[in-house]
Design an enzyme around this catalytic site. Structure first.
Site, PDB file in Angstrom:
ATOM      1  N   THR A   1      30.624  98.670  48.355  1.00  0.00           N
ATOM      2  CA  THR A   1      29.815  97.110  48.806  1.00  0.00           C
ATOM      3  C   THR A   1      30.564  96.721  46.822  1.00  0.00           C
ATOM      4  OG1 THR A   1      27.834  98.032  48.095  1.00  0.00           O
ATOM      5  CG2 THR A   1      28.879  97.610  50.547  1.00  0.00           C
TER       6      THR A   1
ATOM      7  N   TYR B   1      41.503  78.241  53.855  1.00  0.00           N
ATOM      8  CA  TYR B   1      41.925  79.472  55.110  1.00  0.00           C
ATOM      9  C   TYR B   1      43.724  80.045  54.228  1.00  0.00           C
ATOM     10  CZ  TYR B   1      41.929  80.905  59.568  1.00  0.00           C
ATOM     11  OH  TYR B   1      41.433  81.681  61.194  1.00  0.00           O
TER      12      TYR B   1
ATOM     13  N   LYS C   1      24.780  95.241  45.253  1.00  0.00           N
ATOM     14  CA  LYS C   1      23.741  96.484  45.315  1.00  0.00           C
ATOM     15  C   LYS C   1      24.185  96.327  42.889  1.00  0.00           C
ATOM     16  CE  LYS C   1      24.501  98.732  49.527  1.00  0.00           C
ATOM     17  NZ  LYS C   1      25.027  98.216  49.991  1.00  0.00           N
TER      18      LYS C   1
END
Length: 413
Positions: free
Chosen positions: A220, A48, A223
């Site tokens: 992003t 975390y 892709k």
């Protein structure tokens, strides 16, 4: 896994078979390298890590800080950006953070309308963007399919938007970033480039970079870039703090450190000559595929492509987009539908096919195979059973994770 959870093991095996036995032409998908997959499945998934390197809200982040610093440094070097934030969980998360940094609810935003190829985050009423901001849509010339920059300028002067968004999920040509920057400067708007689709081509030198022109670039990491599913934001030093605060704590909690590490791996792979060759092969394959479809009677939007994207109208063969996609799927060819640019305000009025060449190029396919893929698509549209055997034969020769191929990056396969 098979012993501990046979049901999920069956799902994983089934999906691996689906990817390996069919032709994957979804424009937003690719096959990552084994190194990226290894990072995703690493112990970093356990950590975390709210905050940023050196300023976390949890102890024990010294090691994962190294991964994030590497990802940031590699992204900055790869794209020539002064600042990079690699924490966004997705492209939509990156766009949300950009809006949060630059806009306030109710501000006017000029973006490509959804029927002409805009993304959900560019003003859909089903999305936060369309509910929180006042979007005005620009589009393309219905005759050419190209962005109508004169109309874009007129809309910008008439509405004086706080921001202009450049980006599309189906526009197959390179945007004129200099024209967008000029219009934004004329009207006092910020320029946000949503480069989710072309950013991998930018990394490989096969597309112009928006970084010198945009205030903020959202993208992003999957892709064409061939990294893990996730997002990133690039900007100048003057906006760095605003962007970082918009990502955390405003729109996200803890970063997914396994994904951040996988992004670092992908950025490293994208900085190689092998990836540059791959990116150029992607666009070459797309041009051949577009020409093949056009020669067989489909209407290819804009008459071709500059990128990995192709959109085509199957109406000359007597089909709508949904029927055409079903026939392709029955033949083992997976692709998408999209609204056609002259379909009016309702995307349901007329649809075409949207496809991309990133994944097939990762599999090692070049121009001859691109022409064959085009022929298989047309065969499927005319008689779906006729293409099934040909599709299976082609993907057997070019599986996603075979022995190393020269066109792929040095760590792929």
């Amino acid at each position: 896994m098979a012993r501990q959870d046979p049901e999920i093991a069956d799902v994983l095996l089934a999906e691996a078979a689906r990817q390996g036995e069919g032709l994957q032409l979804v424009a937003a998908e690719n096959f990552t390298s084994p190194a990226v997959l290894a990072a995703l499945g690493s112990p970093l998934a356990n950590k975390y890590a709210e905050g940023y390197p050196g300023a976390r809200h949890h102890g024990g982040c010294e090691v994962v800080d190294l991964a994030e610093r590497l990802a940031v440094e590699r992204a900055r070097a790869l794209f020539g950006a002064e600042h990079a934030n690699v924490q966004p969980h997705s492209g939509s998360s990156a766009v949300l953070a950009a809006y949060a940094a630059l806009l306030r609810p109710g501000d006017t935003v000029l973006a490509m309308s959804l029927p002409h190829g805009g993304h959900l985050t560019h003003g859909s009423r089903a999305n936060f963007s369309g509910r929180w901001f006042d979007f005005v849509g620009y589009g393309v010339d219905p005759r050419t399919g190209l962005i109508d920059y004169a109309r874009l300028r007129d809309l910008a002067h008439a509405h004086r938007p706080k921001a202009i968004v450049c980006g599309s999920i189906s526009y197959p040509r390179h945007p004129d970033y200099a024209a967008f920057r000029e219009i934004a400067d004329e009207t006092g708007a910020c320029l946000i480039v949503d480069a989710a689709h072309p950013i991998g081509l930018v990394a490989g030198g096969a597309a112009p970079s928006p970084v010198p022109y945009a205030d903020v670039v959202c993208a992003t990491t999957h892709k064409v870039l061939r990294g893990p599913r996730g997002g990133m934001i690039l900007c100048g030093a003057e906006l760095a703090e605003r962007i970082d605060r918009a990502v955390f704590p405003f729109t996200q909690g803890g970063a997914q450190m396994n994904t951040v590490a996988a992004k670092a791996v992908a950025f490293g792979e994208a900085a190689t000559p092998a990836f540059a060759a791959y990116a150029h092969q992607v666009t070459s394959n797309a041009r051949v595929l577009a020409r093949t479809l056009a020669s067989q009677g489909l209407t290819v939007t804009t008459g071709g492509t500059d990128t990995h994207l192709i959109t085509a109208d199957p109406a000359p063969l007597g089909l709508d987009g949904a029927t055409a996609r079903r026939r392709c799927a029955a033949a083992g060819i997976t692709l998408d539908t999209c609204a056609l640019p002259d379909a009016g305000d309702s995307p349901a009025r007329r649809t075409g096919l949207r496809m991309g060449t990133a994944a097939m190029t990762t599999q090692g396919m070049t121009e001859p195979e691109a022409a064959r893929v085009g022929a298989l698509i047309v065969s499927a549209l005319r008689e779906e059973s006729a293409a099934r055997a040909g599709t299976a034969e082609l993907v057997r020769c070019f599986p996603p994770y075979p022995a190393r191929r020269a066109v792929r990056g040095p760590d792929h396969g």
